[in-house]
Scaffold this motif. Sequence first.
Motif: not given
Length: 737
Positions: A119-128
């Motif tokens: 997982p690279v992005i966690v808190d974003g518009p795309f979810g995890v």
Amino acid sequence: MDEPLLLNKGGGLEYGNKNPFLVSSMKFVLKFTMWIIFIAWASLIFLYPSEFVYDFYLKFIQATTGTVYGITGTMFLAFSAPILVIAFLAIVHLIISGEEQFQEKETSKRPCFRLWTLPVIVDGPFGVVSAAELIGIVIFSVYIGWAVYSYTVKNLDILSKFQYTFKEESYLLLELTGLRFGLIGLFCLAFLFLPVARGSVLLRLIDIPFEHATRYHVWLGHLTMLIFTLHGVFYIIAWAMQGRLTHEILEWKNIGVANLPGVISLVAGLFMWVTSLPPVRKQNFELFFYTHQLYIVFVLFLALHVGDFIFSIAAGGIFLFILDRFLRFCQSRRTINVISATCLPCGTVELVISKPANLQYNALSFIFLQVRELSWLQWHPFSVSSSPLDGKFHVSILIKVLGKWTAKLREGILNGPKEDPQIEQPLQPHSNLTVSVEGPYGHESPYHLMYENLILVAGGIGISPFLAILSDILHRINDRKPCLPRNVLIVWAVKKSDELPLLHSFDMESICPFFSDLMNLEIQTYVTRESEPPLEEGKINKSVSSFGFPVGNRCGVSVLVGTGNIMWSGIYVVVSTIGLVLSVGLLQVYYINPFDISSWWYKGLLFFACMVASPIIFGGVVVGLWHLWERKTSAREVYEDDDGQKIDILPDNEPRARKELIQDYVDTSNTIRYGQRPDFGEIFGSKAEQWGNVDVGVIVCGPPTLQKSVAKECRFQSLRRRCNHPIFHFNSHSFDL
């Protein structure tokens, strides 16, 4: 009996038999060919705005338009045929692979990062978002930016060649910009329908389950509708500035693009887009679901809007979706028998449904369920709660009562026939429950068996697939089948203690009596809304109501979709595609050319009609033969008397002390904490110290907040790990429309 049955001589599993050199070579050649075709196809789309590729494409059109199919065939060959060819090769690859089994292989025990599980992005518009998904997002973003820039330069270059007034240049620039956005939107549409084809051979080839692919459809849907909206807005602004808005919107040209069908298509798309936004979808799911059926209007009027040859740009992905949709329709027409239905006190319904022995699935599968007494249109996804090794002729699901549909389902079961446990009597059908099923869908390979160390994190009813995983592992250990997991930690968070029997009454020793000698199992349960255990803790609540069908005379799930027979599925896809090519060619030879049909919108309608009719007419013959084969195969199946039953396989002469020892182990491995939430930092940190330098598979099934918390901890532990600590591989098993 105490000696371990499966020794870890290697560090991993290979999903496949030890194939001969020829078979392995064929699979390599097929993979290489598919990659070459895909890269060439994607490169054509990505570089299409450039002068070099566009000039090459014009030469390709001139060289191929002399055929019966004309420019429509050329466009289809360039933009749609590649994805269909990849589907054909995928079928051959899956057939060669066959029904593969796990084999242990010698690999390095050193853990390594994987793009799909990091997982690279966690808190974003795309979810995890994993590293692989981030790469895909970046590629699409770069393409959109590059295409807009390139087309803007081209538009300005076109305007510089003519002497226009400022107003005329503004009008023309707006219309040219709208035209370019429409073309970009068509290229995005070429990808939009690929992830939503639930039983697609493409998804099976790359082992992406439908619940993951749905996210990509959502992302592509937002992007595609944004671009199409800009396409329409630029034209509307230009027409409004010129004072001919009404005339242009209502215009339906025979030669050229027809505006009114485009407006209808865009309006249908906007309805789908707006109702799919999270605030609307979560508050009124039925509105979202019913509105989304407008995709038929959207695609049909798009074909009328642009005509046959422009529509051919996106026709490949749409045709694969139509193929899948027709199979799903055929499968969903069958009503199946419910072997048993039970209402549990915690507000959960357990359904056990019949299936044929040749319908294969794994413990990480989903099925879509329809109950016609509740709704003829609504289909709800549920993860299976049974292992395929539990029985050949049934599959179980757990349904948490959370909304109107599930509440009505529970009420229908409670109002059904009651059984007196003291009186033996044949089970009677439930007259108020007519069930149909789509699927099962899921991973082609059960990845939960590929990790020696597993952490299963569940929230509430999210424990359901983990019951299937645990049962699968225990069955494999007991049956001496290859199975890597040896250290399993289950972390389960529930709101109230009445849900505890879902897991803590799970009869592990009946599946594998000596599992404690072969597997380290630890269960941590967190009851978040109760500060102390209730007085009746430890008692297993009885079911409120249950009913069932007779063992004989079952009607099981059809094998047409999901994990059905790949040979029949391949024949269906190939025959339907050949039917499309033949039907379009026959129309050209015997209708369009002799009668000099030139209307773009009418030719687009005919082309779309061929896309819909080919799976029904040509593919329907294959489906009919498929049904006959399935019926003949099912007739040879002999139902086992003990199918689906939990049988205590401890020997009768086994000492009572041994049974008590097993029960003591099960009890001590279960720790229940009240008034607490899981501290994943502490949990993962302690397992990092305990398990050492290994790969740890983390599977999460629960709400988005739980997924984000676990993904964040996996990323933190993996990226800041010490040399003797594990890498945590994040896997989500949550279905969220």
